[in-house]
Design a protein around this motif. Structure first.
Motif, PDB file in Angstrom:
ATOM      1  N   TYR A 113       2.608  -6.695  -2.933  1.00  0.00           N
ATOM      2  CA  TYR A 113       2.775  -5.257  -2.733  1.00  0.00           C
ATOM      3  C   TYR A 113       3.828  -5.057  -1.647  1.00  0.00           C
ATOM      4  CZ  TYR A 113      -1.709  -4.436  -5.175  1.00  0.00           C
ATOM      5  OH  TYR A 113      -2.719  -4.382  -6.097  1.00  0.00           O
ATOM      6  N   TRP A 114       4.796  -4.200  -1.903  1.00  0.00           N
ATOM      7  CA  TRP A 114       5.802  -3.938  -0.882  1.00  0.00           C
ATOM      8  C   TRP A 114       6.271  -2.485  -0.953  1.00  0.00           C
ATOM      9  CZ3 TRP A 114      10.897  -2.464  -1.928  1.00  0.00           C
ATOM     10  CH2 TRP A 114      11.300  -2.555  -3.263  1.00  0.00           C
ATOM     11  N   GLY A 115       6.777  -1.987   0.176  1.00  0.00           N
ATOM     12  CA  GLY A 115       7.291  -0.632   0.222  1.00  0.00           C
ATOM     13  C   GLY A 115       6.951   0.045   1.539  1.00  0.00           C
ATOM     14  N   GLU A 116       7.554   1.203   1.790  1.00  0.00           N
ATOM     15  CA  GLU A 116       7.414   1.901   3.054  1.00  0.00           C
ATOM     16  C   GLU A 116       6.324   2.969   3.047  1.00  0.00           C
ATOM     17  OE1 GLU A 116      11.258   3.378   4.031  1.00  0.00           O
ATOM     18  OE2 GLU A 116      12.038   1.418   4.618  1.00  0.00           O
ATOM     19  N   ASP A 117       5.730   3.225   1.873  1.00  0.00           N
ATOM     20  CA  ASP A 117       4.633   4.196   1.828  1.00  0.00           C
ATOM     21  C   ASP A 117       3.344   3.473   2.212  1.00  0.00           C
ATOM     22  OD1 ASP A 117       2.705   6.122   1.292  1.00  0.00           O
ATOM     23  OD2 ASP A 117       3.744   6.901  -0.467  1.00  0.00           O
ATOM     24  N   ASP A 118       3.096   3.393   3.506  1.00  0.00           N
ATOM     25  CA  ASP A 118       1.970   2.615   4.024  1.00  0.00           C
ATOM     26  C   ASP A 118       0.633   3.114   3.476  1.00  0.00           C
ATOM     27  OD1 ASP A 118       3.697   1.084   5.563  1.00  0.00           O
ATOM     28  OD2 ASP A 118       3.599   2.450   7.259  1.00  0.00           O
ATOM     29  N   PHE A 119       0.490   4.433   3.382  1.00  0.00           N
ATOM     30  CA  PHE A 119      -0.795   4.981   2.949  1.00  0.00           C
ATOM     31  C   PHE A 119      -1.088   4.598   1.498  1.00  0.00           C
ATOM     32  CE2 PHE A 119      -3.478   8.377   1.187  1.00  0.00           C
ATOM     33  CZ  PHE A 119      -4.560   8.289   2.036  1.00  0.00           C
ATOM     34  N   ALA A 120      -0.099   4.751   0.609  1.00  0.00           N
ATOM     35  CA  ALA A 120      -0.292   4.399  -0.793  1.00  0.00           C
ATOM     36  C   ALA A 120      -0.566   2.907  -0.943  1.00  0.00           C
ATOM     37  CB  ALA A 120       0.940   4.794  -1.614  1.00  0.00           C
ATOM     38  N   LEU A 121       0.120   2.099  -0.148  1.00  0.00           N
ATOM     39  CA  LEU A 121      -0.103   0.645  -0.200  1.00  0.00           C
ATOM     40  C   LEU A 121      -1.518   0.312   0.264  1.00  0.00           C
ATOM     41  CD1 LEU A 121       2.492  -2.047   0.753  1.00  0.00           C
ATOM     42  CD2 LEU A 121       0.122  -2.322   1.442  1.00  0.00           C
ATOM     43  N   GLU A 122      -1.958   0.963   1.333  1.00  0.00           N
ATOM     44  CA  GLU A 122      -3.315   0.716   1.842  1.00  0.00           C
ATOM     45  C   GLU A 122      -4.375   1.106   0.816  1.00  0.00           C
ATOM     46  OE1 GLU A 122      -3.491   2.919   5.442  1.00  0.00           O
ATOM     47  OE2 GLU A 122      -2.003   1.676   6.470  1.00  0.00           O
TER      48      GLU A 122
ATOM     49  N   ASN B 266       9.283  -4.607   3.508  1.00  0.00           N
ATOM     50  CA  ASN B 266      10.658  -4.881   3.097  1.00  0.00           C
ATOM     51  C   ASN B 266      10.754  -5.304   1.632  1.00  0.00           C
ATOM     52  OD1 ASN B 266      11.602  -4.479   5.790  1.00  0.00           O
ATOM     53  ND2 ASN B 266      10.904  -6.544   6.299  1.00  0.00           N
ATOM     54  N   LYS B 267      11.856  -4.953   1.025  1.00  0.00           N
ATOM     55  CA  LYS B 267      12.110  -5.323  -0.365  1.00  0.00           C
ATOM     56  C   LYS B 267      12.274  -6.837  -0.480  1.00  0.00           C
ATOM     57  CE  LYS B 267      15.258  -4.470  -4.231  1.00  0.00           C
ATOM     58  NZ  LYS B 267      16.465  -3.746  -4.691  1.00  0.00           N
TER      59      LYS B 267
ATOM     60  N   GLU C 275       5.786  -1.940  -6.217  1.00  0.00           N
ATOM     61  CA  GLU C 275       6.484  -1.250  -5.131  1.00  0.00           C
ATOM     62  C   GLU C 275       5.766   0.044  -4.771  1.00  0.00           C
ATOM     63  OE1 GLU C 275      10.867   0.690  -4.051  1.00  0.00           O
ATOM     64  OE2 GLU C 275      10.447  -0.036  -6.071  1.00  0.00           O
ATOM     65  N   PHE C 276       5.770   0.366  -3.471  1.00  0.00           N
ATOM     66  CA  PHE C 276       5.190   1.609  -2.978  1.00  0.00           C
ATOM     67  C   PHE C 276       6.267   2.324  -2.156  1.00  0.00           C
ATOM     68  CE2 PHE C 276       1.747  -1.274  -3.810  1.00  0.00           C
ATOM     69  CZ  PHE C 276       0.793  -0.475  -4.413  1.00  0.00           C
ATOM     70  N   PRO C 277       7.216   2.961  -2.852  1.00  0.00           N
ATOM     71  CA  PRO C 277       8.333   3.589  -2.146  1.00  0.00           C
ATOM     72  C   PRO C 277       7.978   4.965  -1.613  1.00  0.00           C
ATOM     73  CG  PRO C 277       8.595   3.920  -4.496  1.00  0.00           C
ATOM     74  CD  PRO C 277       7.330   3.105  -4.319  1.00  0.00           C
TER      75      PRO C 277
END
Length: 330
Positions: free
Chosen positions: A6-15, A103-104, A123-125
């Motif tokens: 899992y990667w991307g800058e949307d921390d909440f969606a990733l969590e 990071n990508k 990805e969780f952009p």
């Protein structure tokens, strides 16, 4: 598949995705034995994670090993690559290895190429604030997940209010869900206006005020945004994206392009039906004016990154932008 990246800058969606995976894999009675999180500060974190993933679960349910903020897809020494080659193909089906990073992944790395063979990447952009269709789509998906029914108008209003802040979106939907109670009736825009904060100002409204040369309204909006703790660089990113979109629209129109599908493709707009409205928005501006906004916005971004005072810097440049858009079309 026992491996996820899992990667991307949307921390909440990733969590949220991590939580969903954890709930699916682990038995609550045995989670303290079978749930392992390993941070990059730990010595040989990736090697330890691979070893843990090879360990069968205790009791019922599966085993989840989470490598938090792992740099494995950005840099991978030879000894770790060798361990990956030895381990990935033989991780037992009862264990899940989860690798997360903001990071990508570097597609050139051997470690990334190897993981692509065995892992599921997701990805969780962070959605760009000017991508209106994607923001509305995100609201619809979140509303479906939380069981909240919205009208088309209230969906648009909520998307405008929360922008690309996924955490805020879910918080506001929870508020709406509690307000609706057992009602199956879709909640309309009046409910959104009453319950959701920041429905009266956002960066896209600021861009519209600048476009029309409404200096007073633009200054009010930017002050409201800063008072609402909106980061200055995020405001600038939205303005840059919006003015670039308007510039693309204007260039193609003046170039004689009439096919809305083609204009939408070049301007990276998902819904071609929006082109008509965007054409109306830029009808009073020239290409020269729109081109002139970009150096001002770039200078604004650089000044903020160098530590300039947010509100004062934004106010100064917004006055210049409004004055530019007020000028008679050349």
């Amino acid at each position: 598949m026992p491996i996820y990246v899992y990667w991307g800058e949307d921390d909440f969606a990733l969590e949220k995705a991590v939580s969903a995976l954890r709930d699916r894999i682990l038995d609550p009675m045995w989670s303290s034995f079978n749930y392992v999180t390993i941070t990059p500060e730990q010595s040989d974190a990736e090697i330890e994670g691979l070893n843990e993933a090879m360990t069968p679960p205790f009791g019922a349910g599966g085993r989840l090993v989470w490598l938090v903020n792992s740099p494995i897809c950005q840099q991978c020494p030879e000894n770790l690559l060798a361990e990956l080659q030895r381990t990935l193909s033989v991780i037992p089906e009862t264990s899940v290895l989860l690798i997360t990073s903001r990071n990508k992944p570097d597609e050139r790395l051997k470690s990334t190429k190897l993981l692509k063979q065995f892992a599921q990447f997701q990805e969780f952009p962070v959605i760009p604030p000017w991508k209106t269709e994607l923001l509305i789509q995100a609201v619809n998906q979140a509303a479906q997940t939380t069981g909240v029914k919205l009208t088309a108008k209230s969906t648009e209003l909520l998307a405008s209010a929360v922008g690309n802040d996924t955490r805020l979106l879910y918080n506001e939907l929870e508020k709406i869900r509690l307000y609706a109670g057992d009602s199956n009736k879709p909640q309309d825009e009046n409910v959104i206006a009453q319950l959701v904060r920041n429905t009266t100002q956002n960066s896209l409204q600021l861009a519209a005020a600048i476009r029309t040369g409404d200096t007073n309204q633009a200054l009010i909006l930017v002050t409201d945004l800063i008072n609402a703790s909106e980061p200055g660089l995020r405001i600038v990113a939205t303005l840059i994206g919006q003015f670039r979109t308007w510039l693309w629209i204007k260039i193609m129109i003046e170039g004689g392009e009439k096919n809305q599908q083609e204009i939408a493709k070049m301007a990276e707009i998902g819904n071609p039906k929006r082109i008509y409205f965007l054409q109306q928005e830029v009808s009073t501006l020239s290409v020269k004016q729109l081109v002139g906004t970009l150096p001002l916005l770039l200078d604004l971004e650089v000044t903020l990154k160098q530590g300039g005072a947010e509100l004062a810097t934004l106010q100064t440049k917004i006055i210049e932008l409004c004055q530019l858009c007020q000028r008679t079309r050349q």
